[in-house]
Enzyme design. Sequence first.
Site, PDB file in Angstrom:
ATOM      1  N   ILE A 160       0.830  -1.212   0.000  1.00  9.50           N
ATOM      2  CA  ILE A 160       0.000   0.000   0.000  1.00  9.50           C
ATOM      3  C   ILE A 160       0.866   1.265   0.000  1.00  9.50           C
ATOM      4  O   ILE A 160       0.501   2.280  -0.602  1.00  9.50           O
ATOM      5  CB  ILE A 160      -1.020  -0.002   1.168  1.00  9.50           C
ATOM      6  CG1 ILE A 160      -2.108   1.043   0.914  1.00  9.50           C
ATOM      7  CG2 ILE A 160      -0.359   0.227   2.525  1.00  9.50           C
ATOM      8  CD1 ILE A 160      -2.932   0.826  -0.322  1.00  9.50           C
TER       9      ILE A 160
ATOM     10  N   SER B 297      12.388   0.899   6.963  1.00  6.96           N
ATOM     11  CA  SER B 297      11.996  -0.389   6.399  1.00  6.96           C
ATOM     12  C   SER B 297      13.019  -1.441   6.777  1.00  6.96           C
ATOM     13  O   SER B 297      14.216  -1.176   6.760  1.00  6.96           O
ATOM     14  CB  SER B 297      11.916  -0.273   4.867  1.00  6.96           C
ATOM     15  OG  SER B 297      11.807  -1.559   4.294  1.00  6.96           O
ATOM     16  N   ARG B 298      12.497  -2.647   7.068  1.00  9.05           N
ATOM     17  CA  ARG B 298      13.398  -3.749   7.414  1.00  9.05           C
ATOM     18  C   ARG B 298      14.015  -4.347   6.160  1.00  9.05           C
ATOM     19  O   ARG B 298      15.029  -5.014   6.223  1.00  9.05           O
ATOM     20  CB  ARG B 298      12.626  -4.843   8.170  1.00  9.05           C
ATOM     21  CG  ARG B 298      11.954  -4.346   9.436  1.00  9.05           C
ATOM     22  CD  ARG B 298      10.860  -5.307   9.856  1.00  9.05           C
ATOM     23  NE  ARG B 298      10.033  -5.642   8.720  1.00  9.05           N
ATOM     24  CZ  ARG B 298       9.282  -6.730   8.628  1.00  9.05           C
ATOM     25  NH1 ARG B 298       9.243  -7.585   9.607  1.00  9.05           N
ATOM     26  NH2 ARG B 298       8.559  -6.964   7.548  1.00  9.05           N
TER      27      ARG B 298
ATOM     28  N   LYS C 295      -5.506   1.982   7.558  1.00 13.21           N
ATOM     29  CA  LYS C 295      -6.641   1.248   8.119  1.00 13.21           C
ATOM     30  C   LYS C 295      -6.272  -0.236   8.206  1.00 13.21           C
ATOM     31  O   LYS C 295      -5.484  -0.694   7.389  1.00 13.21           O
ATOM     32  CB  LYS C 295      -7.918   1.422   7.305  1.00 13.21           C
ATOM     33  CG  LYS C 295      -7.807   1.129   5.824  1.00 13.21           C
ATOM     34  CD  LYS C 295      -7.860  -0.212   5.213  1.00 13.21           C
ATOM     35  CE  LYS C 295      -8.350  -1.446   5.748  1.00 13.21           C
ATOM     36  NZ  LYS C 295      -8.202  -2.571   4.734  1.00 13.21           N
TER      37      LYS C 295
ATOM     38  N   ASP D 212     -10.411  -7.542   6.560  1.00 11.22           N
ATOM     39  CA  ASP D 212      -9.471  -6.511   6.079  1.00 11.22           C
ATOM     40  C   ASP D 212     -10.126  -5.712   4.940  1.00 11.22           C
ATOM     41  O   ASP D 212     -10.196  -4.485   5.022  1.00 11.22           O
ATOM     42  CB  ASP D 212      -8.130  -7.138   5.646  1.00 11.22           C
ATOM     43  CG  ASP D 212      -7.197  -6.089   5.072  1.00 11.22           C
ATOM     44  OD1 ASP D 212      -6.510  -5.412   5.858  1.00 11.22           O
ATOM     45  OD2 ASP D 212      -7.194  -5.898   3.834  1.00 11.22           O
TER      46      ASP D 212
HETATM   47  P1  NAP Z   1       2.258  -5.673   3.192  1.00  9.47           P
HETATM   48  O1  NAP Z   1       2.772  -5.206   1.889  1.00  9.47           O
HETATM   49  O2  NAP Z   1       2.167  -7.139   3.442  1.00  9.47           O
HETATM   50  O3  NAP Z   1       3.075  -5.070   4.409  1.00  9.47           O
HETATM   51  C1  NAP Z   1       3.443  -3.713   4.469  1.00  9.47           C
HETATM   52  C2  NAP Z   1       4.817  -3.577   5.057  1.00  9.47           C
HETATM   53  O4  NAP Z   1       4.748  -3.705   6.474  1.00  9.47           O
HETATM   54  C3  NAP Z   1       5.828  -4.646   4.644  1.00  9.47           C
HETATM   55  O5  NAP Z   1       6.363  -4.382   3.390  1.00  9.47           O
HETATM   56  C4  NAP Z   1       6.842  -4.522   5.757  1.00  9.47           C
HETATM   57  O6  NAP Z   1       7.630  -3.366   5.530  1.00  9.47           O
HETATM   58  C5  NAP Z   1       5.963  -4.229   6.963  1.00  9.47           C
HETATM   59  N1  NAP Z   1       5.688  -5.472   7.687  1.00  9.47           N
HETATM   60  C6  NAP Z   1       5.074  -6.586   7.223  1.00  9.47           C
HETATM   61  N2  NAP Z   1       4.992  -7.506   8.200  1.00  9.47           N
HETATM   62  C7  NAP Z   1       5.568  -6.953   9.278  1.00  9.47           C
HETATM   63  C8  NAP Z   1       5.793  -7.405  10.590  1.00  9.47           C
HETATM   64  N3  NAP Z   1       5.390  -8.618  11.002  1.00  9.47           N
HETATM   65  N4  NAP Z   1       6.430  -6.581  11.455  1.00  9.47           N
HETATM   66  C9  NAP Z   1       6.823  -5.345  11.074  1.00  9.47           C
HETATM   67  N5  NAP Z   1       6.632  -4.854   9.822  1.00  9.47           N
HETATM   68  C10 NAP Z   1       6.007  -5.661   8.957  1.00  9.47           C
HETATM   69  O7  NAP Z   1       0.813  -5.063   3.483  1.00  9.47           O
HETATM   70  P2  NAP Z   1      -0.030  -3.931   2.736  1.00  9.47           P
HETATM   71  O8  NAP Z   1      -0.903  -4.558   1.725  1.00  9.47           O
HETATM   72  O9  NAP Z   1       0.834  -2.817   2.348  1.00  9.47           O
HETATM   73  O10 NAP Z   1      -1.005  -3.514   3.941  1.00  9.47           O
HETATM   74  C11 NAP Z   1      -0.540  -2.766   5.044  1.00  9.47           C
HETATM   75  C12 NAP Z   1      -1.730  -2.096   5.698  1.00  9.47           C
HETATM   76  O11 NAP Z   1      -2.361  -1.268   4.720  1.00  9.47           O
HETATM   77  C13 NAP Z   1      -2.792  -3.080   6.180  1.00  9.47           C
HETATM   78  O12 NAP Z   1      -3.345  -2.663   7.390  1.00  9.47           O
HETATM   79  C14 NAP Z   1      -3.858  -3.035   5.084  1.00  9.47           C
HETATM   80  O13 NAP Z   1      -5.151  -3.285   5.575  1.00  9.47           O
HETATM   81  C15 NAP Z   1      -3.735  -1.593   4.619  1.00  9.47           C
HETATM   82  N6  NAP Z   1      -4.203  -1.410   3.241  1.00  9.47           N
HETATM   83  C16 NAP Z   1      -3.773  -2.232   2.244  1.00  9.47           C
HETATM   84  C17 NAP Z   1      -4.298  -2.076   0.952  1.00  9.47           C
HETATM   85  C18 NAP Z   1      -3.843  -2.927  -0.205  1.00  9.47           C
HETATM   86  O14 NAP Z   1      -4.426  -2.816  -1.301  1.00  9.47           O
HETATM   87  N7  NAP Z   1      -2.840  -3.765  -0.062  1.00  9.47           N
HETATM   88  C19 NAP Z   1      -5.235  -1.098   0.706  1.00  9.47           C
HETATM   89  C20 NAP Z   1      -5.603  -0.225   1.723  1.00  9.47           C
HETATM   90  C21 NAP Z   1      -5.087  -0.409   2.988  1.00  9.47           C
HETATM   91  P3  NAP Z   1       9.226  -3.347   5.546  1.00  9.47           P
HETATM   92  O15 NAP Z   1       9.655  -4.554   4.804  1.00  9.47           O
HETATM   93  O16 NAP Z   1       9.468  -2.060   4.838  1.00  9.47           O
HETATM   94  O17 NAP Z   1       9.633  -3.330   6.983  1.00  9.47           O
END
Ligand code: NAP
Length: 306
Positions: free
Chosen positions: A12, A34-35, A88, A166
């Site tokens: 996101i 970022s990790r 969110k 979600d």
């Molecule tokens: P994601 O790509 O799986 O994770 C986002 C980032 O969070 C990862 O790249 C990592 O960043 C960090 N992360 C992941 N697991 C972690 C852990 N266990 N501990 C610490 N950091 C961790 O997820 P996403 O789709 O972006 O979603 C993130 C949030 O945005 C969620 O709450 C989701 O509901 C919301 N969201 C997502 C979307 C969508 O379309 N995907 C839309 C609207 C809102 P680093 O590697 O940089 O540390």
Amino acid sequence: MIRAGLVGLGKIARDQHLPAIDMIDGIALVAVASRNAQGEGVNNYPDLGAMLAGEPDLDAVILCQPPQVRYAAARQALLAGKHVFLEKPPGATVSEVDALIALARQQGVTLYASWHSRYAAAVAQAKAWIAERTVQRIDIQWREDVRHWHPGQPWIWEAGGFGVFDPGINALSILTEIVAEPITMLSASLEVPSNKQAPIGATLNMATASGATIDAVFDWRQTGPQTWDIAVETDKGILLLSEGGNMLRLDGDVQVKAPDEEYPTMYRRFVDLVGARAIDADTAPLRLVADAFLCGRHCPTADFKD
Ligand code: NAP
């Protein structure tokens, strides 16, 4: 100019936050924590603590990690006196968000619990139309293909990851925006794959305070066309919000069909909130999810393989 740092450079953050920040006056991204990844043209840090130490002039922190790890980071940022933008859902639990609101108030900084679907193109018009009518029945169909939208996201299936809630919480964020009355959760059933901790499907029965019924189906097993629809029957016509709130039909006639501008609009709102040091953190959608988990029947279902 708000000097912002972003934590969690994942899907996101790259799809929406970086382009939206680029587009909006009044905010600039100066650092990323970022990790695993590196932001371009900004200072990079391995974690939030290092970013806060290395960027003493930072004004705001944008948290884009999964919900399970966001509370500790939000507390750390608020205690450092930074304004905070939460993706969110704003927390893994309601009590976390309440605690963050109290801390932001104590620190005199902004806390923004962003609900992106509330900024979809047709939501404001739908709210205004409904305000002049009596709602009789609402039907929500939120059906999508988890393999398409959430590949390789183990956190989403774990406790605190919300599963099908979600995306489903996006529907609830629109519902609680367009209907002015309190909404109660009457019953729910949650289909949880035997090898997961979070539901792949859910049906919810809710009601408005004045007695209109609200039925919702959230399903992550839909292949082919995806469905993000909210239909509202009133005493004076039928409203259909589709495409996640970006398309509006009134009695079958299309009134709005617009591209998704949700994230730029949210960043304009964040800039205004920071200017006023205000808090915008509505927990109504999160409380409905918590209530579904509290009163819902748990129905084990087939194992799910990513
Ligand atoms: P994601 O790509 O799986 O994770 C986002 C980032 O969070 C990862 O790249 C990592 O960043 C960090 N992360 C992941 N697991 C972690 C852990 N266990 N501990 C610490 N950091 C961790 O997820 P996403 O789709 O972006 O979603 C993130 C949030 O945005 C969620 O709450 C989701 O509901 C919301 N969201 C997502 C979307 C969508 O379309 N995907 C839309 C609207 C809102 P680093 O590697 O940089 O540390």
